[in-house]
Design a protein around this motif. Structure first.
Motif, short mmCIF file in Angstrom:
data_model
loop_
_atom_site.label_atom_id
_atom_site.label_comp_id
_atom_site.label_asym_id
_atom_site.label_seq_id
_atom_site.Cartn_x
_atom_site.Cartn_y
_atom_site.Cartn_z
N GLY A 1 21.77 42.37 135.57
CA GLY A 1 22.10 43.50 134.71
C GLY A 1 21.83 44.84 135.33
O GLY A 1 22.44 45.83 134.96
N ASP A 2 20.92 44.90 136.28
CA ASP A 2 20.68 46.18 136.95
C ASP A 2 21.36 46.15 138.33
O ASP A 2 22.11 45.25 138.64
N THR B 1 30.66 39.13 141.62
CA THR B 1 31.85 38.40 141.21
C THR B 1 33.07 39.17 141.67
O THR B 1 33.20 40.36 141.36
#
Ligand code: ADP
Ligand code: MG
Length: 308
Positions: free
Chosen positions: A25-26, A120
Motif C-alpha cells: 500500500g505504500d 503488477t
C-alpha cells in the motif's frame, strides 16, 4: 475496478507479528529483521512457454512461483519471512487473479512467509517473479561448498516423481500422486531449518539429483559415490515405470524440489514427517560415480548404463 483495488482484493492478507512495519500500500515495504540474524534472499522468475505451459491453471502457477523460491530458502537452512511478487499479465481477469492468489497463498501457508509488496504490469505473456527474504542465525547458512570426504549424502522425500508425472501427462495417462508431485511440489521448508550445524552442505533439487549434486560437489571440491539401489523411489513411480525409466527420472528428472545434503555424522536430523535416505558417500577428488549391486553404472545425459 482499478488496479490497486484488485491488488487489495487478492493480495492483501493479514501479516501481524511477522516483522512487517509497513506492508502493501505504500511506496515500499518496511521490515524489521531480528537481532543476530542474517538475511537470505532469493528470486526466481517463471516465464510462460519457457518454465510452464501457457495453459497452466492459474492456481498451479501461483503455487509454483512460491514453492520454487521456498525450496531455495530451505536449501540454505533459512527461515522464510517476506515475499514480493512482480506479476506481468496480458489482462487482469478477476477469476484468473483470484485463482492465482489462492495458489500463491496455499504454497505460502505454514511456511511463515508473508507477502509485503510487488508490482503488477501488463504484457503480452504471463511472467511471474517471486522474491523471498528469509533469515538465519548469524553464520549458520548451509552452503554448497562445505562437503568433505567421508560425509554421507542424503536426500529428502522421493526423487523422480515430477518428471514421471510430466511423462504420464504427455502420454495422456494420469496418476494422481505423480501429477500432484509435478504440479504441487512441497518445498522442505521445515526440514531445511534442521540443517544448520548438522549438514556440511546442501542444495535443492530443481534440475535432477545427478546434476544438482554435481553442482554441490564442484562447489565443495569433492566427489561422491552413489548407491543407486538406495535411491528413494515412490510406489507410484515404480508402478508405472520399469527400472531404466525409474533411474532416469530419479537421477536426471527435474522439478522434485527435494533437498540433497551432506553430513559428517553419518546420520541426518530427524524430521518427524519427512523421509530422509542415505544414498552415498563423499570421496576425495571430483565427479559423481554411481554403482548398484551389479557394479559401476555410468550416468549420462538422460540415461545410464552398466560397465560390463
Ligand atoms: P508505485 O507506483 O508507487 O510503485 P504500485 O501501484 O506499483 O505503486 O503499488 C502499490 C502498492 O501495491 C505497493 O505497496 C506495492 O508493493 C503493492 N503491489 C503492487 N502489485 C502487487 C502485487 N502483485 N502483489 C503484492 N503487492 C503489490
Ligand atoms: Mg510500483
Amino acid at each position: 475496478v482499478d488496479e490497486f483495488e484488485l491488488i487489495r482484493r487478492y493480495f492483501v492478507r493479514a501479516n501481524e507479528g511477522s516483522g512487517v512495519i509497513v506492508g502493501i500500500g505504500d511506496d515500499a515495504a518496511v521490515l524489521q529483521p531480528d537481532p543476530g540474524r542474517e538475511l537470505v534472499v532469493v528470486v526466481d522468475t517463471l516465464v510462460s512457454g519457457v518454465h510452464f505451459p501457457a495453459d497452466i491453471a492459474a492456481a498451479d502457477l501461483g503455487y509454483r512461483a512460491v514453492a520454487v523460491n521456498l525450496s531455495d530458502i530451505a536449501a540454505m537452512g533459512a527461515r522464510p519471512r517476506w515475499m514480493t511478487l512482480a506479476l506481468t499479465i496480458p489482462a487482469a481477469g478477476e477469476g484468473w487473479l483470484a485463482d492465482f492468489a489462492a495458489g500463491l497463498f496455499e504454497a505460502a501457508a505454514g511456511s511463515g512467509v508473508v507477502l509485503v509488496g510487488g508490482d503488477t504490469t501488463r504484457g503480452d505473456s504471463v511472467v511471474v517473479s517471486v522474491q523471498i527474504t528469509g533469515d538465519i542465525r548469524q553464520g549458520d547458512a548451509v552452503l554448497r561448498s562445505g562437503a568433505r570426504a567421508g560425509d554421507t549424502v542424503f536426500v529428502t522425500g522421493t526423487v523422480g516423481d515430477a518428471a514421471a508425472g510430466l511423462e504420464l501427462l504427455a502420454q495422456g495417462r494420469a496418476d494422481e500422486y505423480l501429477a500432484s508431485r509435478l504440479l504441487r511440489p512441497c518445498a522442505r521448508v521445515r526440514y531445511g531449518q534442521l540443517l544448520p550445524g548438522r549438514a556440511s552442505a546442501a542444495i535443492d533439487i530443481s534440475d535432477g539429483l545427478a546434476g544438482d549434486l554435481q553442482k554441490l560437489l564442484e562447489a565443495s571440491g569433492v566427489g561422491a559415490e552413489l548407491d543407486l539401489d538406495r535411491l528413494p523411489l515412490s510406489d507410484a513411480l515404480c508402478r508405472h515405470f520399469d527400472r531404466d525409466d525409474r533411474l532416469r527420472f530419479a537421477l536426471t528428472g527435474g522439478d522434485d524440489y527435494e533437498l540433497c545434503f551432506t553430513a559428517a555424522a553419518g546420520t541426518a536430523p530427524d524430521g518427524d514427517d519427512v523421509r530422509v535416505t542415505a544414498i552415498g558417500t563423499i570421496v576425495a577428488g571430483g565427479g559423481l560415480r554411481c554403482h548398484d549391486q551389479h557394479g559401476v553404472v555410468a550416468v549420462e545425459d538422460g540415461g545410464y548404463r552398466h560397465f560390463r
